[in-house]
Motif scaffolding. Structure first.
Motif, PDB file in Angstrom:
ATOM      1  N   GLY A 145      17.143 -29.257  -3.525  1.00  0.00           N
ATOM      2  CA  GLY A 145      16.446 -30.094  -4.494  1.00  0.00           C
ATOM      3  C   GLY A 145      17.393 -30.909  -5.346  1.00  0.00           C
ATOM      4  O   GLY A 145      17.060 -32.018  -5.771  1.00  0.00           O
ATOM      5  N   ARG A 146      18.591 -30.369  -5.609  1.00  0.00           N
ATOM      6  CA  ARG A 146      19.568 -31.081  -6.436  1.00  0.00           C
ATOM      7  C   ARG A 146      20.402 -32.077  -5.633  1.00  0.00           C
ATOM      8  O   ARG A 146      21.005 -32.979  -6.208  1.00  0.00           O
ATOM      9  CB  ARG A 146      20.508 -30.075  -7.107  1.00  0.00           C
ATOM     10  N   ALA A 147      20.476 -31.903  -4.326  1.00  0.00           N
ATOM     11  CA  ALA A 147      21.343 -32.740  -3.493  1.00  0.00           C
ATOM     12  C   ALA A 147      20.861 -34.185  -3.469  1.00  0.00           C
ATOM     13  O   ALA A 147      19.669 -34.472  -3.571  1.00  0.00           O
ATOM     14  CB  ALA A 147      21.388 -32.188  -2.074  1.00  0.00           C
ATOM     15  N   ASP A 148      21.817 -35.098  -3.326  1.00  0.00           N
ATOM     16  CA  ASP A 148      21.481 -36.518  -3.204  1.00  0.00           C
ATOM     17  C   ASP A 148      21.085 -36.875  -1.779  1.00  0.00           C
ATOM     18  O   ASP A 148      20.380 -37.857  -1.550  1.00  0.00           O
ATOM     19  CB  ASP A 148      22.682 -37.370  -3.616  1.00  0.00           C
ATOM     20  N   GLY A 149      21.556 -36.090  -0.817  1.00  0.00           N
ATOM     21  CA  GLY A 149      21.231 -36.326   0.576  1.00  0.00           C
ATOM     22  C   GLY A 149      21.177 -35.021   1.344  1.00  0.00           C
ATOM     23  O   GLY A 149      21.819 -34.043   0.950  1.00  0.00           O
ATOM     24  N   ILE A 150      20.407 -35.004   2.432  1.00  0.00           N
ATOM     25  CA  ILE A 150      20.298 -33.816   3.275  1.00  0.00           C
ATOM     26  C   ILE A 150      20.466 -34.257   4.725  1.00  0.00           C
ATOM     27  O   ILE A 150      19.800 -35.193   5.179  1.00  0.00           O
ATOM     28  CB  ILE A 150      18.942 -33.107   3.110  1.00  0.00           C
ATOM     29  N   VAL A 151      21.363 -33.579   5.445  1.00  0.00           N
ATOM     30  CA  VAL A 151      21.575 -33.849   6.863  1.00  0.00           C
ATOM     31  C   VAL A 151      21.089 -32.644   7.654  1.00  0.00           C
ATOM     32  O   VAL A 151      21.449 -31.507   7.352  1.00  0.00           O
ATOM     33  CB  VAL A 151      23.062 -34.116   7.171  1.00  0.00           C
ATOM     34  N   PHE A 152      20.269 -32.892   8.668  1.00  0.00           N
ATOM     35  CA  PHE A 152      19.695 -31.843   9.497  1.00  0.00           C
ATOM     36  C   PHE A 152      20.450 -31.744  10.818  1.00  0.00           C
ATOM     37  O   PHE A 152      20.799 -32.764  11.420  1.00  0.00           O
ATOM     38  CB  PHE A 152      18.227 -32.146   9.795  1.00  0.00           C
TER      39      PHE A 152
END
Length: 208
Positions: A56-63
């Motif tokens: 939730g705090r991250a600016d980006g998420i990589v799957f």
């Protein structure tokens, strides 16, 4: 009012044999090589409540995950389905997103896995970052050591020989391709964060 100066990218992955983990680590290295950027690795098989807070705090998420039977692994799909409360609350809306996939076969239908990631990101209202590399290893004199040797655009792809040691698989070029994607995600997240900082600054200066 200013946001935290460090942009964070979360790399959420499932790795059964260790190959995807190697790609995740190199992608994180690409993120960390950009000024003001930091990556955190999150294995979907060891998720904690604090993990969801970190995402939730991250600016980006990589799957990232292996491609099994033409699609994402069941462990990753379980994570995706567990994100339903986040989806309902629009918790990841506006974050940048990207993906990477791995298989033993050269193609292995990894594109289907990347498309799954893209749809997951779209449902969450995220902003997709593509690979932005020309295809490698597809003309006379080209080499499997070229970046993007598997010719993907939607995300990074990795391939490992079934009888190969994880210490040497995936190929270095696949790992460097993942690094390239990580750097692109970090730059995009940073630019988006800077734009939002500027909007906040203008709002607080009374010019809105």
């Amino acid at each position: 009012m200013m946001l935290d100066d460090v942009s964070t990218v979360a790399v959420v992955f499932h790795s059964d044999g260790g190959h995807v983990r190697r790609m995740a680590e190199h992608l994180a290295r690409g993120v960390g090589g950009q000024p003001g950027a930091h990556a955190d690795l999150h294995d979907v098989e060891s998720l904690e409540p604090s993990t969801w807070d970190a995402l939730g705090r991250a600016d980006g998420i990589v799957f990232g995950c292996p491609t099994y039977m033409g699609g994402p692994s069941s462990a990753f799909k379980a994570f995706a389905e567990a994100s339903l409360p986040v989806w309902a609350g629009r918790g990841w809306s506006g974050k940048v997103a990207a993906g990477f996939a791995h298989s033993q076969a050269m193609t292995g239908d990894k594109l289907n896995t990347l498309q799954y990631f893209g749809l997951l990101a779209a449902q969450h209202g995220m902003l997709w970052v593509n690979l932005d590399l020309l295809p490698g290893w597809c003309w006379d004199g080209a080499s499997p050591d070229d970046l993007n040797r598997l010719g993907s655009w939607l995300g990074a792809m990795g391939q490992s020989n079934g009888d190969g040691d994880v210490a040497t698989n995936p190929r270095e070029s696949d790992l460097l391709t993942a690094e390239h994607l990580g750097a692109s995600v970090a730059r995009t997240a940073r630019a988006l964060r800077a734009g939002r900082e500027a909007e906040i600054a203008v709002a607080y200066s009374g010019h809105y």
